[in-house]
Design a protein around this motif. Structure first.
Motif, PDB file in Angstrom:
ATOM      1  N   ALA A   1      22.059  -3.286   8.900  1.00 10.99           N
ATOM      2  CA  ALA A   1      23.233  -4.258   8.824  1.00 10.99           C
ATOM      3  C   ALA A   1      22.758  -5.715   8.022  1.00 10.99           C
ATOM      4  O   ALA A   1      21.428  -6.040   8.122  1.00 10.99           O
ATOM      5  CB  ALA A   1      23.926  -4.701  10.066  1.00 10.99           C
TER       6      ALA A   1
ATOM      7  N   ARG B   1      24.035  -3.404  16.740  1.00  7.64           N
ATOM      8  CA  ARG B   1      24.921  -2.330  15.559  1.00  7.64           C
ATOM      9  C   ARG B   1      25.998  -2.414  16.091  1.00  7.64           C
ATOM     10  O   ARG B   1      27.120  -2.409  15.050  1.00  7.64           O
ATOM     11  CB  ARG B   1      24.196  -0.914  15.620  1.00  7.64           C
TER      12      ARG B   1
ATOM     13  N   TYR C   1      27.020  -2.829   6.338  1.00 14.56           N
ATOM     14  CA  TYR C   1      26.549  -1.990   7.170  1.00 14.56           C
ATOM     15  C   TYR C   1      26.543  -0.452   6.712  1.00 14.56           C
ATOM     16  O   TYR C   1      27.677  -0.098   6.552  1.00 14.56           O
ATOM     17  CB  TYR C   1      27.470  -2.178   8.234  1.00 14.56           C
TER      18      TYR C   1
END
Length: 530
Positions: free
Chosen positions: A248, A341, A385
């Motif tokens: 990310a 995440r 991402y």
């Protein structure tokens, strides 16, 4: 007796060059004299900018310098954009150009392709720009332009050969190519880094493009430390589906929190540039406590303060740390990575998540592919991402220099560097129109590339930015061509589908089974009413 141009080709071959991208012209004919018999493959783009982008894509995938031959004047100026992209992303590429005869240089007499000072112009972008002024100059000048590829931070270089020198007899002796080792981290620096990391209760690793060929060692180090690994765009694929992986953008607040809450930050092979770390232009960077920084370039190390700066190759530094570290891993590393995440996916919002779902389905449909991108909505989403399944297999021009038109030619270079690997190119309808003629280069070379055009009828990112700034949207709706007709005219198998993940994956599976180049148009929602 051979000519200087023939000697150039022979010495390129001795240095391992096996592919050259170029468009012959009257000012490079002598560079081509020995090319046909050399065994070096010549690929003809449709524009010199394409030659540069192809060399870029080839270099990123092969690890060897990409080489382009271009003519004097407009050939070199057309290549400058590609040189700029390569400079921003530390890509080893060599542009070899002609230049007018030595006695005419700087005279301003109106010779064909004349520039006031071509080498000075190239030096504003390239790491090195040199000129061969005699047969004796060829070997040492080649050594100079190849030098940055073997030591220090790589990037593009330029060599020019005057018309009256290229065809002259070559009477000098060639120098044996040397390959100096990159700088090695000192034992004292590694020991200092180990001491800092041993004290850490919550370490984090920031991995950039400089670490992309050290995947196995990086995973080992992360596991030893219990450190989440944040991967910039050019490092994606290094930690695929690993519990400690954070694929990310460090511009996201979720990732910034992870970095801020860490007590030691190990930054490896990343320039800490704002297009990765501050893409929203807030004027701030993530707070990095007790940073240990590893980089090949002393200038880069000097630009960002760190508690410990280590000059050296990322892979060598990681290997040395793995050998020296004998500490128990921070127990909550996987938990911190999982939390980041989850929060990052939530933060990017439903529109970007939907695009990331498309990318995930593409990855499943064609595992292990190289995905090359232009500035397009799915690429923006993936840069925020996306976890790729191949180290070095996700790269694009939407960060760093940010050149539109990159995707199609760079994908061609990538396919030539990895002929047995499927290559997927993702470009928007706007960016694709910068380099659409290069499709014919892929056809001519019969390369296994699936060109995917995300067609939303305009420059959506720019239009949105104008609207957000309260500026009336102007110039953001260039009419796209009929991509089915484009495909037919190029002899490309063609599919058209909607933007739904399953529809894209179905078309992609069908297209990649064809062997040669194919074209898919993804009909996205137009950002403006037509």
């Amino acid at each position: 007796m051979i000519s200087v141009g023939e000697a150039l080709v022979a010495q390129l071959s001795e240095r391992g060059v096996d592919c050259v991208f170029g468009i012959p012209g009257v000012h490079t004919i002598e560079l081509y004299r020995g090319l046909a018999a050399s065994g070096i493959r010549h690929v003809t783009p449709r524009h010199e900018q394409g030659a540069g982008f192809m060399a870029d894509g080839y270099a990123r995938v092969s690890g060897k310098p990409g080489v382009a031959f271009v003519i004097t004047g407009p050939g070199l100026t057309n290549t400058l954009t590609a040189i700029g992209q390569g400079r921003a992303d530390s890509v080893p590429m060599l542009v070899i150009s002609g230049v007018n005869t030595l006695p005419s240089l700087g005279k301003g007499r109106g010779h064909l392709h004349e520039l006031p000072d071509q080498r000075a112009m190239a030096r504003t972008v390239a790491l090195v720009s040199e000129r061969v002024e005699s047969a004796d100059d060829l070997a040492p000048m080649l050594a100079r332009v190849f030098g940055p590829f073997d030591s220090g931070r790589p990037g593009p270089t330029h060599l020019e050969i005057p018309l009256d020198i290229a065809g002259a007899p070559y009477t000098a002796e060639a120098l044996a190519p040397s390959h100096p080792a990159p700088p090695t981290p000192s034992d004292d620096q590694i020991a200092d880094a180990v001491a800092l990391l041993a004290q850490s209760k919550a370490p984090v690793i920031l991995a950039g493009g400089g670490a992309r060929r050290a995947g196995n060692a990086l995973r080992t180090l992360a596991e030893k430390l219990g450190a989440p690994v944040v991967q910039t765009v050019n490092a994606r694929g290094l930690m695929f589906e690993h519990p400690l992986g954070v694929p990310a953008s460090p511009s996201l607040q979720a990732v910034r929190r992870l970095i801020d809450q860490s007590d030691v930050v190990l930054a490896v092979g990343t320039e800490l540039g704002p297009t990765d770390y501050d893409m929203y232009a807030t004027g701030t960077m993530p707070r990095m406590q007790r940073m240990i920084r590893v980089d090949l370039c002393p200038d880069q190390l000097a630009r960002q303060p760190a508690e410990l700066s280590i000059l050296g190759d990322a892979a060598a530094a990681i290997d040395a740390l793995n050998t020296a570290i004998d500490a128990s891993a921070a127990p909550d590393g996987p938990e911190r990575a999982t939390k980041t995440r989850r929060e990052a996916v939530e933060e990017i919002g439903p529109e970007m998540r939907a695009l990331c779902d498309v990318l995930a389905e593409m990855r499943t449909a064609v595992p292990g592919a190289i995905i090359v991108g232009d500035s397009a909505q799915p690429i923006y989403a993936g840069n925020l991402y996306y976890d790729h399944d191949r180290p070095g297999g996700w790269f694009n021009a939407a960060t760093g220099f940010g050149a539109l038109g990159y995707g199609i030619p760079a994908a061609i270079g990538a396919a030539l560097a990895a002929p047995d690997t499927p290559v997927i190119c993702i470009a928007g309808d706007g960016g694709a129109q910068f380099s659409l003629p290069e499709l014919m280069c892929a056809v001519q070379e019969n390369l296994p590339i699936c060109f995917m055009i995300w067609n939303n009828h305009g420059y959506q990112e720019i239009a949105t930015s104008m609207q957000d700034a309260g500026v009336s949207v102007v110039g953001c709706d260039p009419t796209p061509p009929d991509f089915a007709a484009v495909a037919q005219s190029c002899g490309l198998p063609f599919w058209r589908c909607g933007p739904e993940p399953d529809a894209v994956a179905k078309a992609l599976r069908a297209a990649t089974g064809k062997g040669g180049p194919t074209l898919i148009e993804i009909q996205a929602q137009p950002f403006l009413r037509q």
